[in-house]
Scaffold this motif. Structure first.
Motif, PDB file in Angstrom:
ATOM      1  N   GLN A 148      40.903  24.475  44.007  1.00 11.90           N
ATOM      2  CA  GLN A 148      42.139  25.046  44.558  1.00 11.90           C
ATOM      3  C   GLN A 148      43.204  23.967  44.725  1.00 11.90           C
ATOM      4  O   GLN A 148      44.358  24.150  44.324  1.00 11.90           O
ATOM      5  CB  GLN A 148      41.863  25.700  45.912  1.00 11.90           C
ATOM      6  N   ARG A 178      46.654  23.498  42.643  1.00  9.00           N
ATOM      7  CA  ARG A 178      47.807  23.724  43.517  1.00  9.00           C
ATOM      8  C   ARG A 178      47.964  25.191  43.920  1.00  9.00           C
ATOM      9  O   ARG A 178      49.073  25.671  44.148  1.00  9.00           O
ATOM     10  CB  ARG A 178      49.107  23.198  42.855  1.00  9.00           C
ATOM     11  N   HIS A 179      46.847  25.908  43.972  1.00 14.55           N
ATOM     12  CA  HIS A 179      46.906  27.308  44.376  1.00 14.55           C
ATOM     13  C   HIS A 179      47.229  27.414  45.866  1.00 14.55           C
ATOM     14  O   HIS A 179      46.595  26.750  46.692  1.00 14.55           O
ATOM     15  CB  HIS A 179      45.563  28.003  44.138  1.00 14.55           C
ATOM     16  N   ARG A 216      51.425  26.175  34.836  1.00 18.85           N
ATOM     17  CA  ARG A 216      51.912  27.504  34.499  1.00 18.85           C
ATOM     18  C   ARG A 216      53.008  27.364  33.446  1.00 18.85           C
ATOM     19  O   ARG A 216      53.593  26.296  33.296  1.00 18.85           O
ATOM     20  CB  ARG A 216      52.462  28.198  35.746  1.00 18.85           C
ATOM     21  N   ALA A 276      56.853  23.115  42.019  1.00 18.09           N
ATOM     22  CA  ALA A 276      56.198  24.379  42.371  1.00 18.09           C
ATOM     23  C   ALA A 276      56.754  25.539  41.575  1.00 18.09           C
ATOM     24  O   ALA A 276      57.942  25.609  41.286  1.00 18.09           O
ATOM     25  CB  ALA A 276      56.368  24.658  43.865  1.00 18.09           C
ATOM     26  N   SER A 297      51.988  28.620  43.622  1.00 16.06           N
ATOM     27  CA  SER A 297      51.556  27.223  43.663  1.00 16.06           C
ATOM     28  C   SER A 297      52.412  26.439  44.639  1.00 16.06           C
ATOM     29  O   SER A 297      53.466  26.904  45.068  1.00 16.06           O
ATOM     30  CB  SER A 297      51.675  26.580  42.270  1.00 16.06           C
ATOM     31  N   LYS A 339      45.297  26.678  32.236  1.00 15.03           N
ATOM     32  CA  LYS A 339      45.034  26.604  33.682  1.00 15.03           C
ATOM     33  C   LYS A 339      43.688  27.257  34.011  1.00 15.03           C
ATOM     34  O   LYS A 339      42.882  26.700  34.761  1.00 15.03           O
ATOM     35  CB  LYS A 339      46.157  27.307  34.449  1.00 15.03           C
TER      36      LYS A 339
END
Length: 199
Positions: free
Chosen positions: A161, A165-166, A46, A69, A73, A143
């Motif tokens: 996923q 890191r969702h 991100r 994070a 995430s 992403k």
């Protein structure tokens, strides 16, 4: 203030050819730009995560990077996968000319990591030099692109996923609408269902 486009006008993902073009353009500009595009696509970063990465998070000998994070995430250590982009030589070239300080991508001025503002304008310039439309010049497209490309390569949704890191799998499912493989699988399923119905 970062560049703003209406969400419906944004190009959702880049093709593999466009990713290659972007990486080549970034490499020609310099090791910093090459490293930012490569790590952004490889790990699906991100915009805010570029400025959170510290030198201590990068372990080239072990071929892994700790990703801090941001919203939506979770933080984790992930392996460098040469099958996607081999980050080891790319990051090594950047670290040889790194200006110093604790941040992997320090801001041009000050003691902080690179800001979202800087990321957006850096990427806008890179996209233009690569001949890509400015409607695709936003960091999250990397992403979305790696997520869609993994789905096209038939990676399971849960695997994508984890790689991106969702926290919520709903974020990963959003990429299915861009996946050509998912569309083909749906068409094949419809054909199979039709054959069963006609028996």
């Amino acid at each position: 203030m970062k560049p703003r486009h209406k969400k419906r006008d944004l190009i959702p993902v880049l093709s593999l050819e466009e990713i290659r073009r972007l990486l080549n353009t970034a490499q020609a500009i310099g090791p910093r730009e090459h490293a930012m595009v490569a790590i952004g696509y490889h790990f699906g970063l991100r915009a805010g995560e570029y400025g959170l990465l510290r030198l201590e998070h990068v372990h080239l000998r072990e071929r892994e990077v700790y990703i801090p994070a941001e919203k939506g995430s979770h933080a984790c250590t992930q392996p460098i996968r040469a099958e996607i982009v081999d980050l080891v030589p790319i990051l090594s070239r950047w670290l040889k000319v790194h200006p110093g300080g604790p941040w992997l991508f320090p801001a041009r001025a000050g003691k902080l990591g690179v800001s979202r503002f800087d990321i957006y304008y850096l990427f806008l310039g890179l996209w233009k030099k690569a001949g890509l439309p400015d409607r695709a010049a936003y960091p999250h497209i990397l992403k979305a692109s790696i997520g869609t490309h993994l789905l096209d390569a038939k990676a399971p949704v849960t695997g994508v996923q984890n790689w991106l890191r969702h926290i919520s799998i709903r974020s990963t499912y959003a990429y299915l609408k861009y996946s050509e493989a998912a569309k083909r699988q749906t068409e094949d399923a419809m054909k199979a269902l039709g054959k069963e119905l006609r028996k």
